[in-house]
Write a protein that holds these residues in place. Structure first.
Motif, PDB file in Angstrom:
ATOM      1  N   GLN A  11       0.831  -1.205   0.000  1.00  0.00           N
ATOM      2  CA  GLN A  11       0.000   0.000   0.000  1.00  0.00           C
ATOM      3  C   GLN A  11       0.867   1.257   0.000  1.00  0.00           C
ATOM      4  O   GLN A  11       0.549   2.231  -0.675  1.00  0.00           O
ATOM      5  CB  GLN A  11      -0.939   0.014   1.207  1.00  0.00           C
ATOM      6  CG  GLN A  11      -2.047  -1.012   1.128  1.00  0.00           C
ATOM      7  CD  GLN A  11      -2.850  -1.069   2.409  1.00  0.00           C
ATOM      8  OE1 GLN A  11      -2.324  -0.844   3.500  1.00  0.00           O
ATOM      9  NE2 GLN A  11      -4.125  -1.384   2.280  1.00  0.00           N
ATOM     10  N   VAL A  12       1.961   1.218   0.735  1.00  0.00           N
ATOM     11  CA  VAL A  12       2.886   2.352   0.763  1.00  0.00           C
ATOM     12  C   VAL A  12       3.462   2.575  -0.632  1.00  0.00           C
ATOM     13  O   VAL A  12       3.511   3.699  -1.129  1.00  0.00           O
ATOM     14  CB  VAL A  12       4.008   2.132   1.799  1.00  0.00           C
ATOM     15  CG1 VAL A  12       5.077   3.202   1.683  1.00  0.00           C
ATOM     16  CG2 VAL A  12       3.428   2.115   3.206  1.00  0.00           C
ATOM     17  N   LEU A  13       3.888   1.500  -1.285  1.00  0.00           N
ATOM     18  CA  LEU A  13       4.431   1.629  -2.639  1.00  0.00           C
ATOM     19  C   LEU A  13       3.397   2.197  -3.603  1.00  0.00           C
ATOM     20  O   LEU A  13       3.721   3.030  -4.450  1.00  0.00           O
ATOM     21  CB  LEU A  13       4.926   0.276  -3.139  1.00  0.00           C
ATOM     22  CG  LEU A  13       6.228  -0.224  -2.537  1.00  0.00           C
ATOM     23  CD1 LEU A  13       6.538  -1.629  -3.055  1.00  0.00           C
ATOM     24  CD2 LEU A  13       7.373   0.712  -2.844  1.00  0.00           C
ATOM     25  N   THR A  59      11.723  14.540   8.956  1.00  0.00           N
ATOM     26  CA  THR A  59      12.588  13.423   8.570  1.00  0.00           C
ATOM     27  C   THR A  59      12.070  12.115   9.158  1.00  0.00           C
ATOM     28  O   THR A  59      12.205  11.067   8.527  1.00  0.00           O
ATOM     29  CB  THR A  59      14.039  13.660   9.021  1.00  0.00           C
ATOM     30  OG1 THR A  59      14.070  13.881  10.431  1.00  0.00           O
ATOM     31  CG2 THR A  59      14.640  14.850   8.296  1.00  0.00           C
ATOM     32  N   GLN A  60      11.446  12.173  10.318  1.00  0.00           N
ATOM     33  CA  GLN A  60      10.884  10.953  10.915  1.00  0.00           C
ATOM     34  C   GLN A  60       9.741  10.413  10.069  1.00  0.00           C
ATOM     35  O   GLN A  60       9.621   9.203   9.868  1.00  0.00           O
ATOM     36  CB  GLN A  60      10.416  11.226  12.342  1.00  0.00           C
ATOM     37  CG  GLN A  60      11.560  11.496  13.281  1.00  0.00           C
ATOM     38  CD  GLN A  60      11.071  12.013  14.619  1.00  0.00           C
ATOM     39  OE1 GLN A  60      10.090  12.730  14.700  1.00  0.00           O
ATOM     40  NE2 GLN A  60      11.778  11.647  15.672  1.00  0.00           N
ATOM     41  N   GLN A  61       8.889  11.299   9.570  1.00  0.00           N
ATOM     42  CA  GLN A  61       7.792  10.855   8.712  1.00  0.00           C
ATOM     43  C   GLN A  61       8.328  10.262   7.416  1.00  0.00           C
ATOM     44  O   GLN A  61       7.914   9.181   6.998  1.00  0.00           O
ATOM     45  CB  GLN A  61       6.851  12.016   8.401  1.00  0.00           C
ATOM     46  CG  GLN A  61       6.071  12.508   9.594  1.00  0.00           C
ATOM     47  CD  GLN A  61       5.338  13.801   9.284  1.00  0.00           C
ATOM     48  OE1 GLN A  61       5.797  14.614   8.483  1.00  0.00           O
ATOM     49  NE2 GLN A  61       4.206  13.988   9.924  1.00  0.00           N
ATOM     50  N   ALA A  62       9.248  10.973   6.775  1.00  0.00           N
ATOM     51  CA  ALA A  62       9.813  10.484   5.513  1.00  0.00           C
ATOM     52  C   ALA A  62      10.543   9.167   5.718  1.00  0.00           C
ATOM     53  O   ALA A  62      10.392   8.237   4.912  1.00  0.00           O
ATOM     54  CB  ALA A  62      10.742  11.530   4.920  1.00  0.00           C
ATOM     55  N   ASP A  63      11.328   9.059   6.795  1.00  0.00           N
ATOM     56  CA  ASP A  63      12.061   7.823   7.060  1.00  0.00           C
ATOM     57  C   ASP A  63      11.113   6.649   7.251  1.00  0.00           C
ATOM     58  O   ASP A  63      11.364   5.548   6.753  1.00  0.00           O
ATOM     59  CB  ASP A  63      12.948   7.965   8.301  1.00  0.00           C
ATOM     60  CG  ASP A  63      14.145   8.856   8.076  1.00  0.00           C
ATOM     61  OD1 ASP A  63      14.431   9.216   6.907  1.00  0.00           O
ATOM     62  OD2 ASP A  63      14.806   9.204   9.083  1.00  0.00           O
ATOM     63  N   GLY A  64      10.030   6.857   7.964  1.00  0.00           N
ATOM     64  CA  GLY A  64       9.068   5.775   8.182  1.00  0.00           C
ATOM     65  C   GLY A  64       8.480   5.269   6.875  1.00  0.00           C
ATOM     66  O   GLY A  64       8.362   4.058   6.648  1.00  0.00           O
ATOM     67  N   VAL A  65       8.125   6.191   5.991  1.00  0.00           N
ATOM     68  CA  VAL A  65       7.582   5.808   4.691  1.00  0.00           C
ATOM     69  C   VAL A  65       8.658   5.095   3.871  1.00  0.00           C
ATOM     70  O   VAL A  65       8.401   4.067   3.245  1.00  0.00           O
ATOM     71  CB  VAL A  65       7.034   7.044   3.947  1.00  0.00           C
ATOM     72  CG1 VAL A  65       6.684   6.710   2.507  1.00  0.00           C
ATOM     73  CG2 VAL A  65       5.798   7.580   4.669  1.00  0.00           C
ATOM     74  N   HIS A  66       9.884   5.621   3.900  1.00  0.00           N
ATOM     75  CA  HIS A  66      10.974   4.990   3.146  1.00  0.00           C
ATOM     76  C   HIS A  66      11.224   3.560   3.623  1.00  0.00           C
ATOM     77  O   HIS A  66      11.365   2.649   2.805  1.00  0.00           O
ATOM     78  CB  HIS A  66      12.261   5.798   3.281  1.00  0.00           C
ATOM     79  CG  HIS A  66      12.175   7.141   2.649  1.00  0.00           C
ATOM     80  ND1 HIS A  66      12.994   8.191   3.026  1.00  0.00           N
ATOM     81  CD2 HIS A  66      11.379   7.650   1.669  1.00  0.00           C
ATOM     82  CE1 HIS A  66      12.695   9.253   2.308  1.00  0.00           C
ATOM     83  NE2 HIS A  66      11.727   8.953   1.489  1.00  0.00           N
ATOM     84  N   PHE A  67      11.282   3.357   4.930  1.00  0.00           N
ATOM     85  CA  PHE A  67      11.521   2.023   5.456  1.00  0.00           C
ATOM     86  C   PHE A  67      10.387   1.064   5.106  1.00  0.00           C
ATOM     87  O   PHE A  67      10.636  -0.092   4.761  1.00  0.00           O
ATOM     88  CB  PHE A  67      11.753   2.043   6.967  1.00  0.00           C
ATOM     89  CG  PHE A  67      13.124   2.506   7.358  1.00  0.00           C
ATOM     90  CD1 PHE A  67      14.249   1.790   6.966  1.00  0.00           C
ATOM     91  CD2 PHE A  67      13.301   3.645   8.112  1.00  0.00           C
ATOM     92  CE1 PHE A  67      15.521   2.207   7.315  1.00  0.00           C
ATOM     93  CE2 PHE A  67      14.571   4.072   8.460  1.00  0.00           C
ATOM     94  CZ  PHE A  67      15.684   3.350   8.080  1.00  0.00           C
ATOM     95  N   ALA A  68       9.159   1.519   5.191  1.00  0.00           N
ATOM     96  CA  ALA A  68       8.023   0.655   4.829  1.00  0.00           C
ATOM     97  C   ALA A  68       8.097   0.271   3.353  1.00  0.00           C
ATOM     98  O   ALA A  68       7.821  -0.869   2.988  1.00  0.00           O
ATOM     99  CB  ALA A  68       6.706   1.368   5.143  1.00  0.00           C
ATOM    100  N   ALA A  69       8.478   1.222   2.499  1.00  0.00           N
ATOM    101  CA  ALA A  69       8.583   0.937   1.073  1.00  0.00           C
ATOM    102  C   ALA A  69       9.739  -0.030   0.785  1.00  0.00           C
ATOM    103  O   ALA A  69       9.613  -0.939  -0.026  1.00  0.00           O
ATOM    104  CB  ALA A  69       8.779   2.231   0.294  1.00  0.00           C
ATOM    105  N   ILE A  70      10.855   0.158   1.472  1.00  0.00           N
ATOM    106  CA  ILE A  70      12.006  -0.737   1.285  1.00  0.00           C
ATOM    107  C   ILE A  70      11.651  -2.153   1.674  1.00  0.00           C
ATOM    108  O   ILE A  70      12.019  -3.123   0.997  1.00  0.00           O
ATOM    109  CB  ILE A  70      13.222  -0.224   2.075  1.00  0.00           C
ATOM    110  CG1 ILE A  70      13.752   1.057   1.446  1.00  0.00           C
ATOM    111  CG2 ILE A  70      14.307  -1.290   2.170  1.00  0.00           C
ATOM    112  CD1 ILE A  70      14.728   1.822   2.315  1.00  0.00           C
ATOM    113  N   LYS A  71      10.924  -2.305   2.766  1.00  0.00           N
ATOM    114  CA  LYS A  71      10.557  -3.638   3.234  1.00  0.00           C
ATOM    115  C   LYS A  71       9.611  -4.350   2.275  1.00  0.00           C
ATOM    116  O   LYS A  71       9.558  -5.567   2.240  1.00  0.00           O
ATOM    117  CB  LYS A  71       9.937  -3.574   4.626  1.00  0.00           C
ATOM    118  CG  LYS A  71      10.955  -3.252   5.703  1.00  0.00           C
ATOM    119  CD  LYS A  71      10.328  -3.256   7.071  1.00  0.00           C
ATOM    120  CE  LYS A  71      10.024  -4.686   7.430  1.00  0.00           C
ATOM    121  NZ  LYS A  71       9.592  -4.872   8.806  1.00  0.00           N
ATOM    122  N   ALA A  72       8.858  -3.577   1.496  1.00  0.00           N
ATOM    123  CA  ALA A  72       7.922  -4.186   0.529  1.00  0.00           C
ATOM    124  C   ALA A  72       8.749  -4.808  -0.560  1.00  0.00           C
ATOM    125  O   ALA A  72       8.541  -5.680  -1.226  1.00  0.00           O
ATOM    126  CB  ALA A  72       6.970  -3.151  -0.024  1.00  0.00           C
TER     127      ALA A  72
END
Length: 72
Positions: A11-13, A59-72
């Motif tokens: 969903q994040v992607l 940066t915390q918001q962006a990092d959270g989205v980035h990590f969720a996308a990476i894990k997908a």
């Protein structure tokens, strides 16, 4: 984290794929200033963090989205 914020990685992607990435400048910047590139805060907050300040991306918001996308 409440499930309505990010959902699963796929969903994040999907949200990231639909988010416009454009060149932009702050209103206070001169016309000849080098533009920034990325999503505007209103689009980012609308996709991932409803109810938060729609003028900034932390940066915390962006990092959270980035990590969720990476894990997908």
């Amino acid at each position: 984290m409440p499930p309505h914020l990010l959902g699963d990685g796929e969903q994040v992607l999907d949200k990231l794929a639909q988010m416009p990435v454009t060149y932009w400048k702050y209103k206070w910047q001169a016309d000849d200033a080098v533009p920034l590139i990325g999503p505007v805060a209103q689009d980012f907050v609308g996709a991932f963090y409803p109810g938060e300040d729609d003028k900034h991306i932390s940066t915390q918001q962006a990092d959270g989205v980035h990590f969720a996308a990476i894990k997908a």
